[in-house]
Motif scaffolding. Sequence first.
Motif, PDB file in Angstrom:
ATOM      1  N   GLN A  15      -5.585  -7.025  -0.627  1.00  0.00           N
ATOM      2  CA  GLN A  15      -5.511  -6.100  -1.753  1.00  0.00           C
ATOM      3  C   GLN A  15      -4.256  -5.264  -1.567  1.00  0.00           C
ATOM      4  O   GLN A  15      -3.940  -4.857  -0.453  1.00  0.00           O
ATOM      5  CB  GLN A  15      -6.738  -5.194  -1.795  1.00  0.00           C
ATOM      6  N   GLY A  16      -3.534  -5.011  -2.651  1.00  0.00           N
ATOM      7  CA  GLY A  16      -2.252  -4.336  -2.482  1.00  0.00           C
ATOM      8  C   GLY A  16      -1.995  -3.231  -3.465  1.00  0.00           C
ATOM      9  O   GLY A  16      -2.690  -3.082  -4.475  1.00  0.00           O
ATOM     10  N   ALA A  17      -0.995  -2.448  -3.143  1.00  0.00           N
ATOM     11  CA  ALA A  17      -0.519  -1.384  -4.023  1.00  0.00           C
ATOM     12  C   ALA A  17       0.956  -1.188  -3.750  1.00  0.00           C
ATOM     13  O   ALA A  17       1.440  -1.425  -2.632  1.00  0.00           O
ATOM     14  CB  ALA A  17      -1.286  -0.083  -3.778  1.00  0.00           C
ATOM     15  N   SER A  18       1.682  -0.780  -4.779  1.00  0.00           N
ATOM     16  CA  SER A  18       3.109  -0.519  -4.660  1.00  0.00           C
ATOM     17  C   SER A  18       3.374   0.896  -5.163  1.00  0.00           C
ATOM     18  O   SER A  18       3.140   1.194  -6.333  1.00  0.00           O
ATOM     19  CB  SER A  18       3.915  -1.543  -5.483  1.00  0.00           C
ATOM     20  N   ILE A  19       3.846   1.772  -4.276  1.00  0.00           N
ATOM     21  CA  ILE A  19       4.028   3.181  -4.609  1.00  0.00           C
ATOM     22  C   ILE A  19       5.516   3.469  -4.785  1.00  0.00           C
ATOM     23  O   ILE A  19       6.288   3.362  -3.830  1.00  0.00           O
ATOM     24  CB  ILE A  19       3.455   4.081  -3.506  1.00  0.00           C
ATOM     25  N   LEU A  64      12.809   1.471  -5.471  1.00  0.00           N
ATOM     26  CA  LEU A  64      12.408   1.505  -4.070  1.00  0.00           C
ATOM     27  C   LEU A  64      10.938   1.885  -3.977  1.00  0.00           C
ATOM     28  O   LEU A  64      10.495   2.854  -4.572  1.00  0.00           O
ATOM     29  CB  LEU A  64      13.252   2.520  -3.303  1.00  0.00           C
ATOM     30  N   THR A  65      10.183   1.105  -3.207  1.00  0.00           N
ATOM     31  CA  THR A  65       8.742   1.333  -3.129  1.00  0.00           C
ATOM     32  C   THR A  65       8.248   1.252  -1.698  1.00  0.00           C
ATOM     33  O   THR A  65       8.859   0.623  -0.839  1.00  0.00           O
ATOM     34  CB  THR A  65       7.975   0.276  -3.954  1.00  0.00           C
ATOM     35  N   THR A  66       7.121   1.915  -1.467  1.00  0.00           N
ATOM     36  CA  THR A  66       6.333   1.717  -0.255  1.00  0.00           C
ATOM     37  C   THR A  66       5.172   0.817  -0.647  1.00  0.00           C
ATOM     38  O   THR A  66       4.410   1.147  -1.549  1.00  0.00           O
ATOM     39  CB  THR A  66       5.809   3.052   0.290  1.00  0.00           C
ATOM     40  N   ASP A  67       5.068  -0.332   0.000  1.00  0.00           N
ATOM     41  CA  ASP A  67       4.049  -1.316  -0.362  1.00  0.00           C
ATOM     42  C   ASP A  67       2.919  -1.322   0.658  1.00  0.00           C
ATOM     43  O   ASP A  67       3.164  -1.180   1.865  1.00  0.00           O
ATOM     44  CB  ASP A  67       4.679  -2.707  -0.472  1.00  0.00           C
ATOM     45  N   ILE A  68       1.709  -1.505   0.159  1.00  0.00           N
ATOM     46  CA  ILE A  68       0.517  -1.457   1.010  1.00  0.00           C
ATOM     47  C   ILE A  68      -0.293  -2.730   0.838  1.00  0.00           C
ATOM     48  O   ILE A  68      -0.517  -3.191  -0.284  1.00  0.00           O
ATOM     49  CB  ILE A  68      -0.355  -0.235   0.662  1.00  0.00           C
ATOM     50  N   HIS A 102       4.139  -0.865   4.333  1.00  0.00           N
ATOM     51  CA  HIS A 102       5.488  -1.420   4.474  1.00  0.00           C
ATOM     52  C   HIS A 102       6.532  -0.457   3.907  1.00  0.00           C
ATOM     53  O   HIS A 102       6.471  -0.062   2.756  1.00  0.00           O
ATOM     54  CB  HIS A 102       5.567  -2.762   3.742  1.00  0.00           C
ATOM     55  N   ALA A 103       7.499  -0.077   4.747  1.00  0.00           N
ATOM     56  CA  ALA A 103       8.626   0.771   4.338  1.00  0.00           C
ATOM     57  C   ALA A 103       8.172   2.161   3.912  1.00  0.00           C
ATOM     58  O   ALA A 103       8.198   2.515   2.737  1.00  0.00           O
ATOM     59  CB  ALA A 103       9.441   0.111   3.225  1.00  0.00           C
ATOM     60  N   VAL A 104       7.746   2.956   4.874  1.00  0.00           N
ATOM     61  CA  VAL A 104       7.381   4.347   4.604  1.00  0.00           C
ATOM     62  C   VAL A 104       8.594   5.099   4.026  1.00  0.00           C
ATOM     63  O   VAL A 104       8.449   5.959   3.164  1.00  0.00           O
ATOM     64  CB  VAL A 104       6.893   5.028   5.897  1.00  0.00           C
ATOM     65  N   ASN A 105       9.773   4.740   4.486  1.00  0.00           N
ATOM     66  CA  ASN A 105      11.019   5.348   4.011  1.00  0.00           C
ATOM     67  C   ASN A 105      11.931   4.249   3.453  1.00  0.00           C
ATOM     68  O   ASN A 105      12.884   3.828   4.107  1.00  0.00           O
ATOM     69  CB  ASN A 105      11.700   6.098   5.159  1.00  0.00           C
ATOM     70  N   PRO A 106      11.640   3.760   2.242  1.00  0.00           N
ATOM     71  CA  PRO A 106      12.415   2.643   1.700  1.00  0.00           C
ATOM     72  C   PRO A 106      13.871   2.993   1.419  1.00  0.00           C
ATOM     73  O   PRO A 106      14.748   2.130   1.505  1.00  0.00           O
ATOM     74  CB  PRO A 106      11.673   2.290   0.409  1.00  0.00           C
ATOM     75  N   SER A 107      14.151   4.249   1.093  1.00  0.00           N
ATOM     76  CA  SER A 107      15.536   4.654   0.838  1.00  0.00           C
ATOM     77  C   SER A 107      16.375   4.527   2.104  1.00  0.00           C
ATOM     78  O   SER A 107      17.483   3.987   2.084  1.00  0.00           O
ATOM     79  CB  SER A 107      15.581   6.091   0.314  1.00  0.00           C
ATOM     80  N   GLY A 108      15.838   5.013   3.221  1.00  0.00           N
ATOM     81  CA  GLY A 108      16.554   4.881   4.485  1.00  0.00           C
ATOM     82  C   GLY A 108      16.691   3.426   4.908  1.00  0.00           C
ATOM     83  O   GLY A 108      17.714   3.013   5.445  1.00  0.00           O
ATOM     84  N   MET A 109      15.648   2.642   4.643  1.00  0.00           N
ATOM     85  CA  MET A 109      15.683   1.227   5.013  1.00  0.00           C
ATOM     86  C   MET A 109      16.744   0.484   4.205  1.00  0.00           C
ATOM     87  O   MET A 109      17.500  -0.322   4.750  1.00  0.00           O
ATOM     88  CB  MET A 109      14.296   0.609   4.789  1.00  0.00           C
TER      89      MET A 109
END
Length: 228
Positions: A79-83, A96-100, A151-158
């Motif tokens: 199950q997923g979510a994209s924030i 840019l998203t944090t994906d779960i 996935h990618a708590v800090n997508p901007s930095g990544m």
Amino acid sequence: VCTMKAFHIIFAMLAIACYRAYNQFFPNEPCEKDPPIQLELALAESIQQYAWNSCDVYSLEYDEARSKFRKAAKKAGAQGASIPVVMNDGTDESPLTTDIAILKGELPGTLVISSGTHGVEGYAGSAIQTALLQEGVLPAANQRPTIILVHAVNPSGMKNYRRFNENNVDLNRNGISHFESFLETRDPNIAGYENVRPLLAPERRPIQWWDGTIGYWLKAIPVLYKNG
């Protein structure tokens, strides 16, 4: 000093621009020649062996890493979510998203595995998360708790190969919620800085011939003797 810092920043920007231009016009897959990643785990009375192709889990850019993670999560039935990341202008339209990915388990407890708090360090974490989602790696649902992959708590930095986020904040050094109330209730001298403030940040403008010589030491010695 400022000139050197500016030089380093410009040099880093040029290096990233050249790298991206090279990959745009001369695409290559260096990981195709890499040996497979192998892992051997002793579980209960058996030994499990796993192997991954580097290209399947490692990525060179944020968008590539996110795409691999999403595909692996979908294939694993998670199950997923994209924030969306909220940028400085207050909108949530950033790409840019944090994906779960949530993998339901039947045992008590919840295991959370995150990546990318420090942005650029997220590529290794992303590879680990993507590898965990491959078929046959994790135990069956009745043998494990629920697992949540962030996935990618800090997508901007990544994406920009930085430790800091879009607001120039290091999330691993500034993770305080309700910051105002925190400042009101904490000990203002919690780290002992106030004890040495007059020495480090004098209220008056220093007098070079005095504060730069014996005057400094006349102030410093009692402070060091008292506070160590």
